[in-house]
Design an enzyme around this catalytic site. Structure first.
Site, short mmCIF file in Angstrom:
data_model
loop_
_atom_site.label_atom_id
_atom_site.label_comp_id
_atom_site.label_asym_id
_atom_site.label_seq_id
_atom_site.Cartn_x
_atom_site.Cartn_y
_atom_site.Cartn_z
N GLY A 44 0.83 -1.21 0.00
CA GLY A 44 0.00 0.00 0.00
C GLY A 44 0.86 1.25 0.00
O GLY A 44 2.07 1.19 -0.28
N ASN A 45 0.26 2.38 0.30
CA ASN A 45 1.01 3.64 0.38
C ASN A 45 0.41 4.53 1.47
O ASN A 45 -0.56 4.14 2.11
CB ASN A 45 1.04 4.34 -0.98
CG ASN A 45 -0.36 4.67 -1.47
OD1 ASN A 45 -1.07 5.46 -0.86
ND2 ASN A 45 -0.78 4.02 -2.56
N HIS A 46 0.99 5.71 1.65
CA HIS A 46 0.62 6.55 2.81
C HIS A 46 -0.49 7.56 2.52
O HIS A 46 -0.70 8.48 3.30
CB HIS A 46 1.86 7.32 3.30
CG HIS A 46 2.94 6.42 3.81
ND1 HIS A 46 2.79 5.69 4.96
CD2 HIS A 46 4.16 6.11 3.31
CE1 HIS A 46 3.89 4.98 5.17
NE2 HIS A 46 4.73 5.20 4.16
N SER A 47 -1.22 7.40 1.43
CA SER A 47 -2.27 8.39 1.13
C SER A 47 -3.35 8.36 2.20
O SER A 47 -3.86 7.29 2.56
CB SER A 47 -2.88 8.09 -0.24
OG SER A 47 -3.96 8.96 -0.47
#
Ligand code: PMT
Length: 418
Positions: free
Chosen positions: A209-212
């Protein structure tokens, strides 16, 4: 949005009346002209002086004030208002409004007004749930009033239930949204905004995933909503609260985001892709949780994940628009860059066939993922570049729609000509 708007706030006799002082203060700070009308019982809870000090205007309490001007004051207020909010609305006032009574200043103004009416009930939950109150609220809603549902929590009696007046930000959002539907520069437009991050499963419990946080996408959606657009948010994983007043579709993976986005484009005027999208997914996610020492491991205890490329949603949106003659669809991308921001952004704009690309330098701590501010440059299809300072994401969203609104009108006019 609120600058120069004339808002009438009617306050009834409930304990939540004190909260409305904060709302009036915030409305005035945002540049609105606020007239407050108190019922006789409201004055038992908060004084007229509190509201006149905040609004810097006289407060209306008495229908029968013996001056020539006062005789038609309710009509004048009704004609001048862009919106009437009644908060807290008690069961008694709701009943009087539903039956068209006009026995005090507030109910008389409510009959004289043609602007949108917002009603925020607040009372003990038994009174709110009572069939009489519910029938009265239905009647008012059928006549066009917007009912702002009370929240659940601890009530004045100490009981817990539904009946609390929503906090100022919720009331402000409702006011902005209602005004936008009436007069905003995006009325009649349908916009699709993607927000948050995609997650690509490794096994049933792990993902890439990512930090959005969703903050940037939600700010764009709220701004579009407040300007009157019919707004669809397609949201991946987010930590920010969902914006009220917009349609929401939840997705997890890039493929799900792609399907939901492309399906929404047929009747859209704009697609704004603020979502942080995974370019790769795990080719064969494991059906069971991968355990140490399991068959998935290489002989030396390491684990190899083979990634495969995800489709480029913006590029597919461009192809779909071309194939189906969606000439009025304005496409906006974001670029999260850590180096060579401007060169990479200009290349992305061309490669993805965009009308606008918003480049954020996510290497700066106060810009990009998970923070409330962003520093962006706007790259236009005609080669212009507009560099903005570090700003709150809400302000970045306002500027983006300021730039897009005329572009949307041009492109729609173009669509009609063809
Ligand atoms: O959510 P926040 O915490 O507020 O953070 C905001 C943000 C940093 C996520 C946002 O401002 C942002 O930059 N979003 C885009 C992040 C991104 O995916 O950038 P990119 O350079 O990888 O992609 C460029 C554009 O193509 C993006 O509009 C992206 O949505 C789109 N894309 C990317 C990959 C893909 N397979 N398909 C796409 O359409």
């Amino acid at each position: 949005m609120l600058e120069g708007k004339h808002i009438v706030v009617g306050v009834c006799g409930g304990i939540a009346a004190y909260k409305v002082a904060d709302l009036v203060s915030k409305l005035c700070q945002a540049g609105a002209l606020v007239d407050v009308v108190l019922t006789e019982h409201a004055e038992q809870f908060v004084s007229a002086l509190t509201f006149s000090a905040l609004s810097q205007r006289p407060v209306y309490t008495n229908l029968w004030e013996p001056t020539g001007e006062a005789a038609a004051r309710h009509i004048a207020l009704g004609q001048a208002a862009d919106l009437l909010l009644i908060a807290p609305a008690t069961a008694n006032t709701i009943a009087r409004l539903a039956h068209g009574l006009a026995d005090d200043m507030l109910t008389t103004v409510a009959l004289a007004i043609t602007a949108p009416l917002l009603i925020a009930p607040a009372m003990e939950s038994q009174m709110y749930q009572h069939p009489a109150t519910q029938a009265n609220l239905r009647l008012l809603a059928e006549r066009g009033a917007t009912i702002i549902a009370p929240e659940s929590g601890r009530l004045a009696s100490g009981e817990v239930g539904q009946g609390r007046l929503p906090e100022t930000p919720t009331l402000l959002a409702q006011i902005r949204w209602t005004l936008g539907r009436a007069t905003g520069d995006l009325v009649g437009r349908r916009v699709v905004v993607t927000a948050g991050g995609t997650r690509e499963p490794i096994d049933p419990v792990r993902y890439i995933g990512n930090h959005s946080s969703g903050l940037m996408g939600f700010a764009l959606a709220e701004e579009a909503r407040d300007r009157g657009a019919e707004t669809l948010v397609i949201a991946g994983a987010v930590s920010a609260p969902m914006p009220p007043g917009v349609e929401v579709i939840r997705v997890e993976t890039t493929l799900e985001l792609r399907d939901a986005t492309l399906a929404a484009l047929a009747d859209a005027d704009a697609l704004v892709m603020a979502a942080a999208v995974a370019d790769y997914r795990v080719e064969h996610p494991a059906a069971h949780k991968i355990k140490k020492g399991s068959a998935e491991e290489n002989g030396d205890g390491s684990l190899t994940l083979r990634l495969t490329q995800n489709p480029d949603i913006l590029a597919e949106a461009q192809a779909l628009a071309e194939a189906n003659g969606l000439t009025g669809l304005t496409r906006v991308g974001f670029a999260a860059e850590t180096h060579d921001v401007e060169r990479n952004a200009a290349a992305k704009l061309r490669r993805k066939g965009l009308h606008l690309l918003v480049a954020n330098d996510v290497s700066q701590p106060a810009s990009g993922f998970g923070v409330s501010t962003n520093q962006v440059s706007l790259f236009y299809a005609d080669g212009r570049v507009e560099r903005l300072p570090l700003l709150p994401k809400t302000e970045v969203a306002r500027i983006i729609w300021d730039r897009l609104a005329p572009l949307l009108s041009e492109r729609s006019a173009d669509k009609v000509k063809r």
